[in-house]
Design a protein around this motif. Sequence first.
Motif, PDB file in Angstrom:
ATOM      1  N   MET A   1      -9.510  34.486  12.668  1.00 12.80           N
ATOM      2  CA  MET A   1      -9.517  35.817  12.065  1.00 12.80           C
ATOM      3  C   MET A   1      -8.124  36.438  12.172  1.00 12.80           C
ATOM      4  O   MET A   1      -7.515  36.430  13.226  1.00 12.80           O
ATOM      5  CB  MET A   1     -10.511  36.717  12.814  1.00 12.80           C
ATOM      6  CG  MET A   1     -10.555  38.148  12.288  1.00 12.80           C
ATOM      7  SD  MET A   1     -11.592  39.225  13.296  1.00 12.80           S
ATOM      8  CE  MET A   1     -10.550  39.489  14.705  1.00 12.80           C
ATOM      9  N   SER A   2      -7.606  36.935  11.080  1.00 13.63           N
ATOM     10  CA  SER A   2      -6.321  37.638  11.160  1.00 13.63           C
ATOM     11  C   SER A   2      -6.575  39.103  11.471  1.00 13.63           C
ATOM     12  O   SER A   2      -7.379  39.758  10.799  1.00 13.63           O
ATOM     13  CB  SER A   2      -5.578  37.529   9.835  1.00 13.63           C
ATOM     14  OG  SER A   2      -4.565  38.501   9.804  1.00 13.63           O
ATOM     15  N   PHE A 319      -7.503  40.021  22.654  1.00 17.57           N
ATOM     16  CA  PHE A 319      -8.795  40.079  23.349  1.00 17.57           C
ATOM     17  C   PHE A 319      -8.574  40.398  24.838  1.00 17.57           C
ATOM     18  O   PHE A 319      -9.213  41.296  25.406  1.00 17.57           O
ATOM     19  CB  PHE A 319      -9.506  38.722  23.191  1.00 17.57           C
ATOM     20  CG  PHE A 319     -10.724  38.544  24.055  1.00 17.57           C
ATOM     21  CD1 PHE A 319     -11.944  39.080  23.696  1.00 17.57           C
ATOM     22  CD2 PHE A 319     -10.642  37.832  25.252  1.00 17.57           C
ATOM     23  CE1 PHE A 319     -13.068  38.916  24.493  1.00 17.57           C
ATOM     24  CE2 PHE A 319     -11.757  37.668  26.060  1.00 17.57           C
ATOM     25  CZ  PHE A 319     -12.971  38.211  25.675  1.00 17.57           C
ATOM     26  N   ARG A 320      -7.651  39.660  25.467  1.00 24.00           N
ATOM     27  CA  ARG A 320      -7.428  39.872  26.908  1.00 24.00           C
ATOM     28  C   ARG A 320      -6.886  41.281  27.170  1.00 24.00           C
ATOM     29  O   ARG A 320      -7.297  41.944  28.120  1.00 24.00           O
ATOM     30  CB  ARG A 320      -6.473  38.810  27.466  1.00 24.00           C
ATOM     31  CG  ARG A 320      -7.095  37.419  27.541  1.00 24.00           C
ATOM     32  CD  ARG A 320      -6.279  36.502  28.454  1.00 24.00           C
ATOM     33  NE  ARG A 320      -4.931  36.320  27.971  1.00 24.00           N
ATOM     34  CZ  ARG A 320      -4.541  35.369  27.116  1.00 24.00           C
ATOM     35  NH1 ARG A 320      -5.414  34.500  26.654  1.00 24.00           N
ATOM     36  NH2 ARG A 320      -3.283  35.280  26.738  1.00 24.00           N
ATOM     37  N   ALA A 335     -19.432  43.794  26.034  1.00 24.06           N
ATOM     38  CA  ALA A 335     -19.374  42.394  25.594  1.00 24.06           C
ATOM     39  C   ALA A 335     -19.747  42.295  24.116  1.00 24.06           C
ATOM     40  O   ALA A 335     -19.147  41.503  23.379  1.00 24.06           O
ATOM     41  CB  ALA A 335     -20.334  41.548  26.440  1.00 24.06           C
ATOM     42  N   ALA A 336     -20.684  43.127  23.669  1.00 27.18           N
ATOM     43  CA  ALA A 336     -21.105  43.063  22.260  1.00 27.18           C
ATOM     44  C   ALA A 336     -19.975  43.530  21.342  1.00 27.18           C
ATOM     45  O   ALA A 336     -19.696  42.916  20.306  1.00 27.18           O
ATOM     46  CB  ALA A 336     -22.346  43.931  22.059  1.00 27.18           C
ATOM     47  N   GLU A 337     -19.288  44.607  21.735  1.00 30.45           N
ATOM     48  CA  GLU A 337     -18.186  45.096  20.887  1.00 30.45           C
ATOM     49  C   GLU A 337     -17.044  44.089  20.860  1.00 30.45           C
ATOM     50  O   GLU A 337     -16.403  43.882  19.830  1.00 30.45           O
ATOM     51  CB  GLU A 337     -17.695  46.453  21.405  1.00 30.45           C
ATOM     52  CG  GLU A 337     -18.609  47.594  21.009  1.00 30.45           C
ATOM     53  CD  GLU A 337     -18.226  48.912  21.669  1.00 30.45           C
ATOM     54  OE1 GLU A 337     -17.067  49.069  22.087  1.00 30.45           O
ATOM     55  OE2 GLU A 337     -19.128  49.769  21.784  1.00 30.45           O
ATOM     56  N   LEU A 338     -16.790  43.471  22.020  1.00 26.30           N
ATOM     57  CA  LEU A 338     -15.722  42.458  22.055  1.00 26.30           C
ATOM     58  C   LEU A 338     -16.065  41.295  21.134  1.00 26.30           C
ATOM     59  O   LEU A 338     -15.209  40.782  20.415  1.00 26.30           O
ATOM     60  CB  LEU A 338     -15.518  41.948  23.488  1.00 26.30           C
ATOM     61  CG  LEU A 338     -14.756  42.888  24.423  1.00 26.30           C
ATOM     62  CD1 LEU A 338     -14.898  42.422  25.859  1.00 26.30           C
ATOM     63  CD2 LEU A 338     -13.283  42.961  24.040  1.00 26.30           C
ATOM     64  N   PHE A 339     -17.323  40.897  21.157  1.00 33.62           N
ATOM     65  CA  PHE A 339     -17.705  39.766  20.304  1.00 33.62           C
ATOM     66  C   PHE A 339     -17.587  40.152  18.828  1.00 33.62           C
ATOM     67  O   PHE A 339     -17.083  39.376  18.009  1.00 33.62           O
ATOM     68  CB  PHE A 339     -19.124  39.283  20.638  1.00 33.62           C
ATOM     69  CG  PHE A 339     -19.436  37.984  19.954  1.00 33.62           C
ATOM     70  CD1 PHE A 339     -18.949  36.778  20.462  1.00 33.62           C
ATOM     71  CD2 PHE A 339     -20.147  37.975  18.764  1.00 33.62           C
ATOM     72  CE1 PHE A 339     -19.190  35.576  19.794  1.00 33.62           C
ATOM     73  CE2 PHE A 339     -20.392  36.773  18.093  1.00 33.62           C
ATOM     74  CZ  PHE A 339     -19.906  35.581  18.615  1.00 33.62           C
ATOM     75  N   ALA A 340     -18.009  41.379  18.509  1.00 33.04           N
ATOM     76  CA  ALA A 340     -17.931  41.816  17.109  1.00 33.04           C
ATOM     77  C   ALA A 340     -16.467  41.873  16.650  1.00 33.04           C
ATOM     78  O   ALA A 340     -16.154  41.570  15.504  1.00 33.04           O
ATOM     79  CB  ALA A 340     -18.588  43.183  16.965  1.00 33.04           C
ATOM     80  N   ARG A 341     -15.580  42.230  17.564  1.00 33.85           N
ATOM     81  CA  ARG A 341     -14.170  42.395  17.172  1.00 33.85           C
ATOM     82  C   ARG A 341     -13.414  41.071  17.146  1.00 33.85           C
ATOM     83  O   ARG A 341     -12.528  40.882  16.329  1.00 33.85           O
ATOM     84  CB  ARG A 341     -13.527  43.374  18.171  1.00 33.85           C
ATOM     85  CG  ARG A 341     -12.128  43.816  17.845  1.00 33.85           C
ATOM     86  CD  ARG A 341     -11.753  45.004  18.732  1.00 33.85           C
ATOM     87  NE  ARG A 341     -10.345  45.304  18.694  1.00 33.85           N
ATOM     88  CZ  ARG A 341      -9.747  46.242  19.413  1.00 33.85           C
ATOM     89  NH1 ARG A 341     -10.476  47.000  20.223  1.00 33.85           N
ATOM     90  NH2 ARG A 341      -8.449  46.450  19.326  1.00 33.85           N
ATOM     91  N   TYR A 342     -13.749  40.165  18.104  1.00 31.74           N
ATOM     92  CA  TYR A 342     -12.935  38.942  18.255  1.00 31.74           C
ATOM     93  C   TYR A 342     -13.720  37.634  18.109  1.00 31.74           C
ATOM     94  O   TYR A 342     -13.117  36.562  18.167  1.00 31.74           O
ATOM     95  CB  TYR A 342     -12.280  38.943  19.648  1.00 31.74           C
ATOM     96  CG  TYR A 342     -11.320  40.075  19.869  1.00 31.74           C
ATOM     97  CD1 TYR A 342     -10.037  40.041  19.339  1.00 31.74           C
ATOM     98  CD2 TYR A 342     -11.696  41.206  20.617  1.00 31.74           C
ATOM     99  CE1 TYR A 342      -9.146  41.079  19.540  1.00 31.74           C
ATOM    100  CE2 TYR A 342     -10.820  42.248  20.821  1.00 31.74           C
ATOM    101  CZ  TYR A 342      -9.554  42.181  20.279  1.00 31.74           C
ATOM    102  OH  TYR A 342      -8.669  43.211  20.480  1.00 31.74           O
ATOM    103  N   GLN A 343     -15.024  37.731  18.006  1.00 30.25           N
ATOM    104  CA  GLN A 343     -15.888  36.526  18.018  1.00 30.25           C
ATOM    105  C   GLN A 343     -15.624  35.689  19.275  1.00 30.25           C
ATOM    106  O   GLN A 343     -15.555  34.450  19.229  1.00 30.25           O
ATOM    107  CB  GLN A 343     -15.672  35.651  16.767  1.00 30.25           C
ATOM    108  CG  GLN A 343     -16.373  36.188  15.517  1.00 30.25           C
ATOM    109  CD  GLN A 343     -15.560  37.287  14.859  1.00 30.25           C
ATOM    110  OE1 GLN A 343     -14.431  37.033  14.453  1.00 30.25           O
ATOM    111  NE2 GLN A 343     -16.106  38.483  14.769  1.00 30.25           N
ATOM    112  N   ILE A 344     -15.408  36.364  20.379  1.00 29.37           N
ATOM    113  CA  ILE A 344     -15.218  35.663  21.654  1.00 29.37           C
ATOM    114  C   ILE A 344     -16.261  36.196  22.631  1.00 29.37           C
ATOM    115  O   ILE A 344     -16.440  37.420  22.754  1.00 29.37           O
ATOM    116  CB  ILE A 344     -13.795  35.899  22.228  1.00 29.37           C
ATOM    117  CG1 ILE A 344     -12.739  35.298  21.277  1.00 29.37           C
ATOM    118  CG2 ILE A 344     -13.655  35.277  23.619  1.00 29.37           C
ATOM    119  CD1 ILE A 344     -11.313  35.556  21.708  1.00 29.37           C
ATOM    120  N   ASN A 345     -16.915  35.252  23.323  1.00 33.06           N
ATOM    121  CA  ASN A 345     -17.923  35.651  24.303  1.00 33.06           C
ATOM    122  C   ASN A 345     -17.233  35.906  25.649  1.00 33.06           C
ATOM    123  O   ASN A 345     -16.580  35.016  26.200  1.00 33.06           O
ATOM    124  CB  ASN A 345     -18.962  34.522  24.429  1.00 33.06           C
ATOM    125  CG  ASN A 345     -20.052  34.890  25.420  1.00 33.06           C
ATOM    126  OD1 ASN A 345     -19.786  35.058  26.611  1.00 33.06           O
ATOM    127  ND2 ASN A 345     -21.268  35.025  24.923  1.00 33.06           N
TER     128      ASN A 345
END
Length: 388
Positions: A1-2, A319-320, A335-345
């Motif tokens: 994702m850019s 992400f970090r 964790a849900a917002e992070l996943f929505a933003r970066y697709q990282i668990n």
Amino acid sequence: MSLLQAPPHCAGLYVHVPFCLQKCPYCNFYSRPAQSGDFECFTEALLAHLAILVHNPLVQNLRFTTIFFGGGTPSVLPTPLLVQILRACQATLNCSGCTEISIEVNPGTIAANSDSLHALFQAGFNRLSVGVQSFLDHELKLLGRTHSADEARMTLATARKAGFSNISLDLMYGLPGQQLRDWQASLEQALVLAPEHLSLYELTPEAPSPFYDAAKDGTLALPPEEEVLAMMDYTKALLTRTGLARYEISNYAQPAYQCRHNLNYWHNGSYLGLGPGAVSAIGGRRYRIPQGLRRYYYLVTSDIPPWQAEEMLDVEQSFRETVIMGLRMMQGVSAAELFARYQINLATYYGPVLDQLLAQELLHWQGEYLALSPKGLPLANQVMAELV
Ligand code: SF4
């Protein structure tokens, strides 16, 4: 994702005013005493920079929901120039829906100046951040501050009369020679003034500064760690009994008075920085304006964008950063917002490192939010170092 594909979004606007009455010995921010002609030069440069940004599609795609005049000491700038700059920002950038316009003030510049505070309020500034630092005059002297405790109190009274109903006070603890009872006296005095917001910082000498050199030489008599921990404990106990809730490592607010501008930083949101030395973060890139007023003036009045260093953050770096910044907030990171933003668990990404911090009870889950635990809070820097 850019990250450049992010849709148009809200951002904060920061105006860096790089002047102070004199340099405090603990400070390593980019600021200096003003010289003749500096104020006019700075204002002209800011206006020229804004004129360049009219043609910048990245910036024109942003909607600024907060504005923050910081520094330095913005209140050393003559009030008509501050008002002129604010008006130019509002005329050039999309500030529709901007709900918070803050300015940092030093009691030494503004204490009894009701005309100035009144004019700032009338112009639209609606939040004051007052650099009090201590209510003990001997500590203020030691910190190289130019104001007295009485001037700090006077600033509050004048600001209230001018109409400000959102006032933050900055205080510092862990000062050289400071004892628990000194910190108690300052903090209690601050509460008497009923601020809507408090920022409480531990003094940590950073390079380059005279305090840093003295700490390195062993000539700066900082209080022992147990004294500083006692100050933190006292702060926690006292503020729990007030309406000021801790919402970030160093910040406390009455309900609805959290600093929205800083919340955007802690959510790793976008922001535009104006002025020499200012940093911007837009669309996954970070831009830096070099320090030095004359250089800034030359660039912007020559129609040259002053951003001279550019850093592209990849998705994992971003992400970090979002995790580290988010952990500063008491609610932690979702964790849900992070996943929505970066697709990282979040849990999978940090794996055993996170498991260890959870097992040590330095971090804990609050529903889907990962946050510093009460045990982890005083050790925040060490915890974050594990997650960088
Ligand atoms: S007033 Fe603030 S910005 Fe200026 S020198 Fe002192 S600490 Fe630094």
